[in-house]
Design a protein around this motif. Structure first.
Motif, PDB file in Angstrom:
ATOM      1  N   TYR B  57       0.844  -1.192   0.000  1.00 10.11           N
ATOM      2  CA  TYR B  57       0.000   0.000   0.000  1.00 10.11           C
ATOM      3  C   TYR B  57       0.880   1.243   0.000  1.00 10.11           C
ATOM      4  O   TYR B  57       2.098   1.140  -0.063  1.00 10.11           O
ATOM      5  N   ASP B  58       0.253   2.411   0.122  1.00  8.93           N
ATOM      6  CA  ASP B  58       0.976   3.672  -0.009  1.00  8.93           C
ATOM      7  C   ASP B  58       2.270   3.734   0.793  1.00  8.93           C
ATOM      8  O   ASP B  58       3.286   4.192   0.312  1.00  8.93           O
ATOM      9  N   ASP B  83      -6.155  -3.091  -0.319  1.00 17.52           N
ATOM     10  CA  ASP B  83      -6.938  -2.343  -1.306  1.00 17.52           C
ATOM     11  C   ASP B  83      -8.422  -2.338  -0.960  1.00 17.52           C
ATOM     12  O   ASP B  83      -9.107  -1.330  -1.158  1.00 17.52           O
ATOM     13  N   THR B  85      -9.731  -2.568   2.104  1.00 16.54           N
ATOM     14  CA  THR B  85      -9.920  -1.683   3.256  1.00 16.54           C
ATOM     15  C   THR B  85      -9.891  -0.224   2.819  1.00 16.54           C
ATOM     16  O   THR B  85     -10.736   0.575   3.224  1.00 16.54           O
ATOM     17  N   TYR B  87     -10.581   0.942  -0.088  1.00 18.64           N
ATOM     18  CA  TYR B  87     -11.772   1.225  -0.905  1.00 18.64           C
ATOM     19  C   TYR B  87     -12.997   1.417  -0.025  1.00 18.64           C
ATOM     20  O   TYR B  87     -13.768   2.348  -0.192  1.00 18.64           O
ATOM     21  N   ARG B  91      -7.981   5.652   2.683  1.00 18.71           N
ATOM     22  CA  ARG B  91      -6.589   5.211   2.519  1.00 18.71           C
ATOM     23  C   ARG B  91      -5.839   5.298   3.849  1.00 18.71           C
ATOM     24  O   ARG B  91      -4.914   4.548   4.094  1.00 18.71           O
ATOM     25  N   ASP B  93      -6.901   4.454   6.637  1.00 22.64           N
ATOM     26  CA  ASP B  93      -7.268   3.368   7.541  1.00 22.64           C
ATOM     27  C   ASP B  93      -6.501   2.075   7.281  1.00 22.64           C
ATOM     28  O   ASP B  93      -6.733   1.069   7.956  1.00 22.64           O
ATOM     29  N   VAL B  94      -5.622   2.092   6.297  1.00 26.52           N
ATOM     30  CA  VAL B  94      -4.813   0.903   6.027  1.00 26.52           C
ATOM     31  C   VAL B  94      -3.500   1.052   6.780  1.00 26.52           C
ATOM     32  O   VAL B  94      -2.752   2.000   6.541  1.00 26.52           O
ATOM     33  N   GLU B  95      -3.255   0.163   7.736  1.00 24.26           N
ATOM     34  CA  GLU B  95      -1.988   0.276   8.453  1.00 24.26           C
ATOM     35  C   GLU B  95      -1.334  -1.082   8.655  1.00 24.26           C
ATOM     36  O   GLU B  95      -1.984  -2.130   8.630  1.00 24.26           O
TER      37      GLU B  95
END
Lengths: 260, 226
Positions: B57-58, B83, B85, B87, B91, B93-95
């Motif tokens: 992810y980022d 991806d 999560t 969506y 963004r 909230d992705v950890e």
């Protein structure tokens, strides 16, 4: 964050849309209707210039005769070398762009390389086609896809019809309610050897004229500091034109109109 | 009715662990360490196509050692979870912690319930907005999660690699020096690793949304010569 698990024969691969469907996050479009009166997004243009492609759109969304949003961003960067602009029902359209951008990124991460520009254009085509049931109920989404093709070393652009029909344009294209005026301005000013700056000015002129003649297209809003989104995409990727630059260009156009 | 032989749980766990460890030690090692602008991951990997380090992810990278097909499947699960999560929520909230916990569950489950444990060790590296917010979650074959700081070593022969790497650790070091240290630690005294033998990725703090950058071979070569 639960990890989805699939058997080898049932694996969605690098397809994010299929993944979203499998986990049950896809919307049910059967009840969507024009009668809901959702906001509509309007005019966008794209044109090729000497070393890339430009994509631009106004910021207005309308519901009937109301202005529902003044700051909508209907031109969205979808990855380093591509962007989508949309007109039509705003909700489904923004969702489509979001999913499309995610699909490109998901594919890139899963496969370890990006889709070709042609592949991206095709992907968008199938997404528009999948929206056909909603389009039949009045929720038409019209995207415009522009990007720099690294394999062919040139900017390319496509527009679509509601059935997912995909048309590559060689010079320029305009979509949405103000497309006739915007398209005409671009048509008159277009040359194959336009520089990036000339292309930016031409796009601004086209949106100005569209806003001047079409009530659903928003012009530059100096009062609120809201300007159309104009971006160029060349070999080095997406580059959004800053608001100060746009303010300068629109000021020149306004001066010309005053002295007519 | 035939009764299976009784195997004491201690012995079963030990044998499974030995099996997994052996599988992991057969492959080449990988190190991750902080440098002055993020996290750099360096793997000994002669293949240019089968990657050990990938983008999740980022701000999150995945690294795996051991059996390729097993850690690649874990990688794909991670990309999908992240991806989805992003969506469904946002963004932001992705950890990495959530991913690491999920991986720990899956790998722990496989270790205790499957006939063959996963022969992999993975790392979830997450670059924060400051160096104190960088995270290195090391998940081992039995589902143990270790929250490492400054550096992390995956694969076989970790003791001698860490003995070489640890004295040189410094989170304010330049990228080129960090790559050199990692390469030297992976190689040991008797070998030298060239750019072709290495897979190098940075998670760089910067203005870009996606922090994951693959460092190409010529760039790695200049780092090693510097």
């Amino acid at each position: 964050m639960t990890m989805p698990v699939f058997s080898a024969s049932n694996d969605p691969g690098a397809n994010f849309l299929e993944l979203v469907r499998r986990v049950g996050l896809s919307p049910d479009m059967s009840q969507w209707s024009e009668a809901l009166g959702v906001p509509h997004a309007t005019t966008c243009v794209a044109l090729r210039y000497s070393n890339g492609v430009l994509i631009a759109g106004d910021r207005r969304a309308t519901s009937g005769n109301w202005i529902s949003h003044r700051g909508m961003e209907k031109v969205v960067q979808t990855d380093r070398h591509s962007a989508v602009a949309i007109s039509g029902a705003a909700g489904p359209a923004m969702e489509m762009i979001k999913l499309f951008a995610l699909q490109l990124e998901h594919y890139e991460k899963m496969e370890g390389r990006s889709l070709s520009l042609e592949g991206k254009a095709n992907q968008l085509s199938s997404m528009v086609r999948n929206n056909l049931p909603a389009a039949m109920q009045g929720m038409v989404v019209m995207p415009l896809f522009a990007g720099f093709d690294l394999l062919a070393s040139q900017g390319r652009l496509w527009d679509y019809d509601a059935t997912g029909g995909r048309y590559e344009e060689r010079e320029y294209v305009a979509i949405g309610s103000g497309s006739m005026h915007a398209g005409t301005v671009v048509k008159v000013g277009w040359k194959s050897d336009l520089s990036a700056n000339d292309a930016i000015t031409l796009a601004c002129r086209s949106l100005w004229e569209a806003a001047d003649a079409d009530s659903a297209t928003g012009g530059p809003d100096a009062l609120r500091g809201v300007y159309p989104i104009v971006a160029t995409i060349d070999e080095n990727g997406w580059n959004k034109v800053g608001d100060e630059t746009l303010a300068g260009i629109f000021e020149v156009i306004a001066q010309e109109v005053r002295s007519r | 009715m035939s009764m299976p032989f009784y195997v004491p749980p201690e012995q079963m766990m030990k044998e499974k662990a030995d099996f997994a460890r052996k599988g992991i030690a057969r492959g080449r090692a990988l190190v991750a360490l902080q440098y002055n602008n993020g996290i750099v991951l360096v793997a000994e990997n002669p293949s240019n196509n089968l990657r050990k380090i990938s983008e999740i992810y980022d701000r999150i990278a995945f690294a795996g050692v051991g059996k390729y097909n097993e850690f690649d499947q874990l990688r794909q699960m991670g990309v999908r979870a992240a991806d989805l999560t992003g969506y469904q929520f946002s963004r932001a909230d992705v950890e990495g912690r959530g991913l690491a916990n999920q991986y720990a569950q899956i790998m722990g489950q496989a270790f205790t319930h499957e006939s063959k444990p996963l022969e992999v060790e993975i790392l979830i590296a997450e670059v924060g907005h400051s160096s104190s917010a960088d995270r290195l979650f090391h998940v081992t074959y039995d589902g143990t999660v270790i929250d490492e700081s400054q550096s992390c070593i995956l694969g076989g022969d970790t003791e001698s690699i860490s003995a070489r790497l640890n004295p040189t650790l410094d989170p304010t070091t330049e990228l080129s020096a960090a790559v050199q240290k990692a390469a030297a630690a992976l190689a040991g005294p008797d070998r030298t690793l060239t750019a072709e033998d290495l897979e190098v990725v940075t998670l760089a703090r910067g203005t870009e949304r996606r922090c994951f950058v693959r460092v190409d071979e010529t760039q790695v070569a200049t780092f090693l010569q510097a």
